[in-house]
Design an enzyme around this catalytic site. Structure first.
Site, PDB file in Angstrom:
ATOM      1  N   GLY A  58     -14.285  35.182   6.169  1.00  0.00           N
ATOM      2  CA  GLY A  58     -13.988  34.971   4.701  1.00  0.00           C
ATOM      3  C   GLY A  58     -13.971  33.517   4.168  1.00  0.00           C
ATOM      4  CB  ALA A  59     -15.969  31.172   3.030  1.00  0.00           C
ATOM      5  N   GLY A  60     -13.365  32.362   0.955  1.00  0.00           N
ATOM      6  CA  GLY A  60     -13.067  31.950  -0.602  1.00  0.00           C
ATOM      7  C   GLY A  60     -11.982  31.028  -0.484  1.00  0.00           C
ATOM      8  CB  CYS A  76      -4.985  39.860  -9.566  1.00  0.00           C
ATOM      9  SG  CYS A  76      -5.353  37.977  -9.797  1.00  0.00           S
ATOM     10  CB  ALA A 105     -17.968  40.838   9.060  1.00  0.00           C
ATOM     11  CE  LYS A 145      -6.684  28.141 -14.479  1.00  0.00           C
ATOM     12  NZ  LYS A 145      -6.151  29.316 -14.392  1.00  0.00           N
ATOM     13  N   GLY A 184      -2.441  31.226  -5.867  1.00  0.00           N
ATOM     14  CA  GLY A 184      -3.185  30.051  -4.966  1.00  0.00           C
ATOM     15  C   GLY A 184      -2.365  29.135  -3.932  1.00  0.00           C
ATOM     16  N   GLY A 230      -8.643  31.125   0.450  1.00  0.00           N
ATOM     17  CA  GLY A 230      -8.002  31.097   1.687  1.00  0.00           C
ATOM     18  C   GLY A 230      -8.811  30.812   2.894  1.00  0.00           C
ATOM     19  CB  CYS A 282       1.030  30.336 -11.835  1.00  0.00           C
ATOM     20  SG  CYS A 282       0.335  31.288 -10.486  1.00  0.00           S
TER      21      CYS A 282
END
Length: 427
Positions: A8-10, A159, A78, A388, A320, A12, A353
């Site tokens: 995964g490459a978001g 979310c 994957a 932000k 985040g 995280g 946040c």
């Protein structure tokens, strides 16, 4: 010499790659596997969905960044993880073996669980930049012939923050276009009260967000279960505390954005000992899977039980900074194992946040994110909107430079008393 694979490459996955690379030994190797070769800054999606941002402005091409950092990159989906064999199968027919696996896949979006939900149904989404871009185009068409808007989050969602953000951003944009008076707005949410956020509130988020809703003439329905969505009509049940249906409504809409529930990706679901029935990865306090000890997980893919019972199911958001604390703990723990030590690091799971409302916003700090808390603070004002914007520019710049936490960022967080790692005493 160890081969570490990040799946995964978001948010995280990318910062996991940067921090893990800094912790590795000279002979260790690092590979990132992901279905999407381009990182996009998800918190900007509500802005993309009203054309305040282009997708290109919030994206980072990962290949050149990873190449500069000496990280092997496999932009191929994957298809299955085999933890008993230390192997990940890929969609091109190849497979990648690992000594350590860090799962950072994010979720699969469960639009199919409600008839008519999602971009392939009758509502829009801001979960992915592709969805946000489609939503922007549909919003432009809507503005030519405005009508009722419904926004919110369905049962099982976790979310909630972006749903509030997009609701108020739409309100701001409609006012700028001088058509807000033609658009009745309703917020439909599984939360038991406005501002619950899957966290039983933070500070006075209940009062702040309810006040903002009333100030902006936005009606709301809480403890809501969406049963079906048809063209221009959403069927919603309001659920009482005892689980009974106290009211059923058919709400009209000309434009809608509803956040879905999440589940684990197909490559992980059904693996006994690795994931729960919903497909989220089981971990201990060190982000380590209890069954497969060379497997770690960070981010939205992690299994965390709800805060407590609610009339309609609500999940816990993985924000985040909370994810960043998971990453830092995981990188340090794997580094300890590589040096022949036992892992000791635990993420604080603190939450910081900034929820933008277009021209104002709400900020909150929860330390830790899951109560009971040491810090439980919230505030609102125009400063949140400006903060932000600044954070977006700063974070995207970090991703493009291949950095996770520059020293000055860590120093500032230390001054504010907002850490990523718990202070753990070992015998």
């Amino acid at each position: 010499m160890a081969h570490i694979v990040i799946l995964g490459a978001g948010l995280g996955g990318v910062i996991m790659a940067y921090e893990m690379k800094d912790q590795m030994g000279r002979g260790d190797t690092l590979t990132v596997i992901t279905k999407d070769p381009v990182y996009h800054f998800v918190p900007s999606n509500p802005w993309v969905a009203v054309s305040w941002r282009t997708r290109e402005s919030v994206e980072v091409d990962l290949a050149p960044v990873f190449a500069r950092r000496g990280i092997d990159f496999r932009p191929v989906p994957a298809t299955r993880v085999h933890p008993d064999e230390n192997r990940v199968d890929l969609a091109d027919g190849s497979s990648v073996s690992y000594d350590f696996l860090v799962i950072a896949t994010g979720p699969e979006l469960a639009f199919d669980e409600i008839e008519g939900l999602g971009p392939e149904g009758y509502t829009t989404s801001i979960c992915h930049v592709d969805h946000a871009t489609e939503a922007a185009a549909k919003f432009e068409e809507f503005c030519k012939n405005p009508g009722p808007i419904i926004t919110g989050a369905v049962q099982g969602a976790s979310c909630f923050g972006p749903a509030y953000e997009y609701t108020f951003i739409l309100d701001t944009e409609l006012r700028r276009r001088k058509i807000r008076d033609k658009v009745p707005m309703t917020f439909v949410t599984a939360e038991p009260y406005i501002g619950h956020l899957g966290l039983d509130g933070v500070g006075d988020t209940k009062g702040l967000l309810e006040g903002e809703m009333r100030q902006h003439h936005i009606k709301f329905v809480t403890s809501a279960r969406v049963t079906k969505i048809e063209p221009g009509k959403m069927t919603v049940e309001e659920i009482a505390d005892d689980g009974s249906v106290k009211k059923t409504s058919e709400l009209p809409f000309a434009f809608s954005m509803m956040l879905p529930s999440f589940r684990g990706i197909g490559a992980l679901r059904g693996i006994d000992g690795l994931v729960n029935p919903r497909g989220f990865v089981l971990i201990d306090q060190h982000q380590q899977n209890p069954t497969y000890r060379n497997v770690f997980a960070v981010g939205v893919c992690v299994a965390i039980p709800p805060i407590g019972p609610t009339p309609v199911p609500c999940g816990i958001p993985k924000t985040g900074f909370m994810i960043e604390s998971m990453v830092t703990a995981t990188a340090n723990n794997i580094a300890q194992i590589l040096r022949g030590q036992q892992p000791t690091h635990q993420g604080t799971w603190n939450a910081v946040c900034l929820a933008d409302f277009g021209d104002s916003g709400v900020a909150f700090v929860a330390q830790p994110q899951i109560p009971p808390r040491n810090v439980n603070w919230s505030s609102s004002g125009a400063w949140v909107h400006n903060a932000k914007i600044a954070f977006e520019k700063y974070f995207i710049r970090k991703m493009r430079r291949g950095e996770s936490e520059p020293f000055y960022e860590k120093a500032m967080l230390d001054i504010l008393g907002i850490g990523k790692l718990k202070k753990v005493t070992t015998d």
